[in-house]
Scaffold this motif. Sequence first.
Motif, mmCIF file in Angstrom:
data_model
loop_
_atom_site.group_PDB
_atom_site.id
_atom_site.type_symbol
_atom_site.label_atom_id
_atom_site.label_comp_id
_atom_site.label_asym_id
_atom_site.label_seq_id
_atom_site.Cartn_x
_atom_site.Cartn_y
_atom_site.Cartn_z
ATOM 1 N N ALA A 164 -38.457 -12.445 -27.295
ATOM 2 C CA ALA A 164 -37.465 -11.657 -27.161
ATOM 3 C C ALA A 164 -37.205 -11.433 -28.762
ATOM 4 C CB ALA A 164 -36.259 -12.596 -26.892
ATOM 5 N N THR A 191 -42.730 -9.076 -23.140
ATOM 6 C CA THR A 191 -41.797 -9.151 -24.546
ATOM 7 C C THR A 191 -40.548 -8.191 -24.115
ATOM 8 O OG1 THR A 191 -43.470 -9.875 -25.923
ATOM 9 C CG2 THR A 191 -41.785 -8.621 -26.743
ATOM 10 N N ARG A 192 -39.488 -8.600 -24.421
ATOM 11 C CA ARG A 192 -38.152 -7.849 -24.703
ATOM 12 C C ARG A 192 -37.743 -7.409 -25.893
ATOM 13 N NH1 ARG A 192 -34.489 -10.667 -23.278
ATOM 14 N NH2 ARG A 192 -35.547 -12.657 -23.224
ATOM 15 N N SER A 193 -38.039 -6.209 -26.344
ATOM 16 C CA SER A 193 -37.606 -5.718 -27.654
ATOM 17 C C SER A 193 -36.363 -4.992 -27.542
ATOM 18 C CB SER A 193 -38.942 -4.929 -28.382
ATOM 19 O OG SER A 193 -39.975 -5.576 -28.740
ATOM 20 N N GLY A 223 -40.387 -2.321 -21.483
ATOM 21 C CA GLY A 223 -39.743 -3.408 -22.249
ATOM 22 C C GLY A 223 -39.093 -3.305 -23.762
ATOM 23 N N ASP A 259 -36.055 -1.479 -25.549
ATOM 24 C CA ASP A 259 -34.593 -0.830 -25.176
ATOM 25 C C ASP A 259 -34.165 -0.390 -26.445
ATOM 26 O OD1 ASP A 259 -31.924 -0.404 -24.834
ATOM 27 O OD2 ASP A 259 -31.297 -2.452 -24.854
#
Length: 513
Positions: free
Chosen positions: A298, A320-322, A346, A348
């Motif tokens: 994250a 992965t969240r970016s 993924g 934002d």
Amino acid sequence: MPPVTGTSSPSVVESAPRRAGLGPRAAAALVFGSSAAVLVIEIVALRLLAPYLGLTLETSTMVIGIALSAIAFGSWLGGHVADQVDPRRLIGPSLGVSGAVVALTPAVLRSTAEWAPVVLLLIAGLTILVPGALLSAVTPFVTKLRLTSLAETGTVVGRLSGVGTVGAIVGTVLTGFVLVSRLPVSGILLGLGALLVAGSAWFEWRTRGWSGAPALTLVVVAGGLATTVAPGGCDVETKYHCARVVADPGGGGGRTLVLDGLRHSHVDLADPTRLKFAYVRAIAAVIDAAFPPGQPLAAHHVGGGGLTLPRYLAATRPGTRSVVSEIDGGVVRLDRDRLGLRPRAGIDVRVEDGRLGLRRMDTGSRDLVVGDAFGGVSVPWHLTTAEAMSDVRRVLDADGVYVANLIDHGDMDFARAEVATLAGTFDHVAVAGEPADIGLGPAAGAKGGNLVVLASDRPVDLRAVRRGLDARRTGWRVTSGDALDSWTGTAARLTDDHAPVDQLLQPFGPQRG
């Protein structure tokens, strides 16, 4: 004895001779328009010069200082000349000549920056000073024409001064909130030049005076034509930057995002794991050493640019969240239109200031925070302070890592101050860079440029970082502990109350990467 009589009475008010031909509405329009134009020129000049001088505090101070000097000189000289010459003969030329200079400014400045950069400051000063002084002289010219009686001096001067101030406010707001976001810089100046020449023609028609407007109209047209062939054009002019996307000369999917003449990001559309710039490879080495291979993260990115690192994380750490805070919506549009950013990657991207973006993040919600925000060649000062770093620490979880790109030269005063600031916030701090730049080589070999700083409340395996730097052929080294303390020296921490980032930075080179 006859009474003594005086030769005058105190109740008699001396009157000045009346001048016809300029009513109150026309006077207000002239003062309002000329005052607004001066502020439009000042703000647009900052945008026009940014690709060549950088968007720094020094550049802004210089432009504002020249504009204020033009206002002061034009007001003084205009008032003096108005007492010697009929002002009706001066207003038309002042508007027309300033319009011609404004229309020629984009082509002249860009050509000078390309072919004669040593005189750029002189030419830039003249392109602000000349029209600024001519337009500022309009107010005393108009005031002289409107002062028909000494009994109304205060009313006339106060009214016109107020109208001029309102014009300056409108010019500032209109340019900053409307014009720059919708029109290219050259279009704003060409349009303003045409309006000023039209104003000159209108005034000479009213007064049947000076008749130079046709010739000056040709100058405006010539300025427009010259602008189309002058160097230094943009693919897109955003609210903050002159932006271009340049394809790699050898073909393939490589693209470089150039903002105000500086290379900010390189992206390979076909292979997001290909990292061209050394500092990006160094950040990737830190991340890969700090977290197990392939582990999704994250992440929060303060500054987006071409989104090189978010793409890299998405490719090497699936899931992965970016979240990306990028202040320039125009750059985000370029990412989507020209740099291949796709939905559901993924990533934002939020159009927001980086400091405000940090404040909106939940406490302990991120494994990783990446700092890579730049205004010109410097990190915006409000992203460097102890208070900003406290927000970074709040956003990170207990094992989280902060890694940031810095640029400095000379004695590295800014980089040392930023390291001191981080050392006061995190338990563990290290710096990677060219050996001479971080005190691991002879000082005579220091050249400055990019540094990467990492900070965390848990130790990061620096041997793994060194191996990553070597594997990625950066030529960089990493320092921490006593050696880093010695390099930092007595540098003071940066705070919201005192963060002289622009003054700490040394003269810089033209490239980020």
